[in-house]
Design a protein around this motif. Sequence first.
Motif, PDB file in Angstrom:
ATOM      1  N   MET A  43      34.083  40.523  39.997  1.00  0.00           N
ATOM      2  CA  MET A  43      34.800  39.706  39.016  1.00  0.00           C
ATOM      3  C   MET A  43      34.081  39.715  37.672  1.00  0.00           C
ATOM      4  O   MET A  43      34.705  39.817  36.620  1.00  0.00           O
ATOM      5  N   ARG A  44      32.746  39.589  37.714  1.00  0.00           N
ATOM      6  CA  ARG A  44      31.978  39.630  36.458  1.00  0.00           C
ATOM      7  C   ARG A  44      32.202  40.959  35.748  1.00  0.00           C
ATOM      8  O   ARG A  44      32.410  41.010  34.537  1.00  0.00           O
ATOM      9  N   LYS A  66      28.726  31.680  37.260  1.00  0.00           N
ATOM     10  CA  LYS A  66      28.985  31.510  38.687  1.00  0.00           C
ATOM     11  C   LYS A  66      30.425  31.921  38.966  1.00  0.00           C
ATOM     12  O   LYS A  66      31.253  31.988  38.059  1.00  0.00           O
ATOM     13  N   LEU A  67      30.742  32.172  40.240  1.00  0.00           N
ATOM     14  CA  LEU A  67      32.062  32.679  40.618  1.00  0.00           C
ATOM     15  C   LEU A  67      33.187  31.777  40.130  1.00  0.00           C
ATOM     16  O   LEU A  67      34.166  32.254  39.567  1.00  0.00           O
ATOM     17  N   GLY A 104      45.715  34.442  31.685  1.00  0.00           N
ATOM     18  CA  GLY A 104      46.901  33.747  32.146  1.00  0.00           C
ATOM     19  C   GLY A 104      47.416  34.188  33.499  1.00  0.00           C
ATOM     20  O   GLY A 104      48.606  34.091  33.784  1.00  0.00           O
ATOM     21  N   GLU A 105      46.535  34.687  34.323  1.00  0.00           N
ATOM     22  CA  GLU A 105      46.913  35.151  35.657  1.00  0.00           C
ATOM     23  C   GLU A 105      45.758  34.909  36.605  1.00  0.00           C
ATOM     24  O   GLU A 105      44.617  34.768  36.172  1.00  0.00           O
ATOM     25  N   PRO A 106      46.022  34.847  37.905  1.00  0.00           N
ATOM     26  CA  PRO A 106      44.915  34.656  38.851  1.00  0.00           C
ATOM     27  C   PRO A 106      44.012  35.888  38.877  1.00  0.00           C
ATOM     28  O   PRO A 106      44.485  37.003  38.657  1.00  0.00           O
ATOM     29  N   PRO A 107      42.730  35.671  39.135  1.00  0.00           N
ATOM     30  CA  PRO A 107      41.806  36.809  39.203  1.00  0.00           C
ATOM     31  C   PRO A 107      42.159  37.743  40.349  1.00  0.00           C
ATOM     32  O   PRO A 107      42.585  37.291  41.409  1.00  0.00           O
ATOM     33  N   ALA A 167      34.026  41.361  32.152  1.00  0.00           N
ATOM     34  CA  ALA A 167      33.268  41.978  31.059  1.00  0.00           C
ATOM     35  C   ALA A 167      33.995  43.221  30.542  1.00  0.00           C
ATOM     36  O   ALA A 167      34.070  43.447  29.321  1.00  0.00           O
ATOM     37  N   ASP A 168      34.541  44.020  31.444  1.00  0.00           N
ATOM     38  CA  ASP A 168      35.263  45.230  31.056  1.00  0.00           C
ATOM     39  C   ASP A 168      36.478  44.883  30.191  1.00  0.00           C
ATOM     40  O   ASP A 168      36.701  45.476  29.137  1.00  0.00           O
TER      41      ASP A 168
END
Length: 137
Positions: free
Chosen positions: A39-40, A15-16, A28-31, A44-45
């Motif tokens: 985001m997924r 989930k998000l 260690g940083e915001p998305p 994954a990348d």
Amino acid sequence: MSEIKALVEAVAKMKLDDVRTAWRERFGEPPPLRSTDLMRRALADRLQLEGSSHPLDKRLAQLAARHRTGSKPTVVAHSFKTGSLLQREWQGERHQVEVVDGGYVWKGQSYKSLSAIARDITGARWNGPRFFGLREG
């Protein structure tokens, strides 16, 4: 199955909020993104590029192990009774959609899908159920 592949498959089912948490713990940083799908993909990348050596990888691997390979996801279809009202506030304006037989009515105009209404409200392509808060994301 390789460890990285299992992690990527686990990310695809997250989930998000879980993806955001995983991103913060891992990097260690915001998305950088708000969309669940993007985001997924980004997580994954980066997992594939950097390899597997982080404590979070163990948690993702456990998550992946809970899902059987080959099982099909359950699709939840929303059905509303005729006369139901769906509401959403967009840019300070409240939008109300009435459920009618065979579709929806918004501002006196009939629509076959919520996505068409969301597109008219925002001017952009939206998943209608997601826009009206009926689907996670």
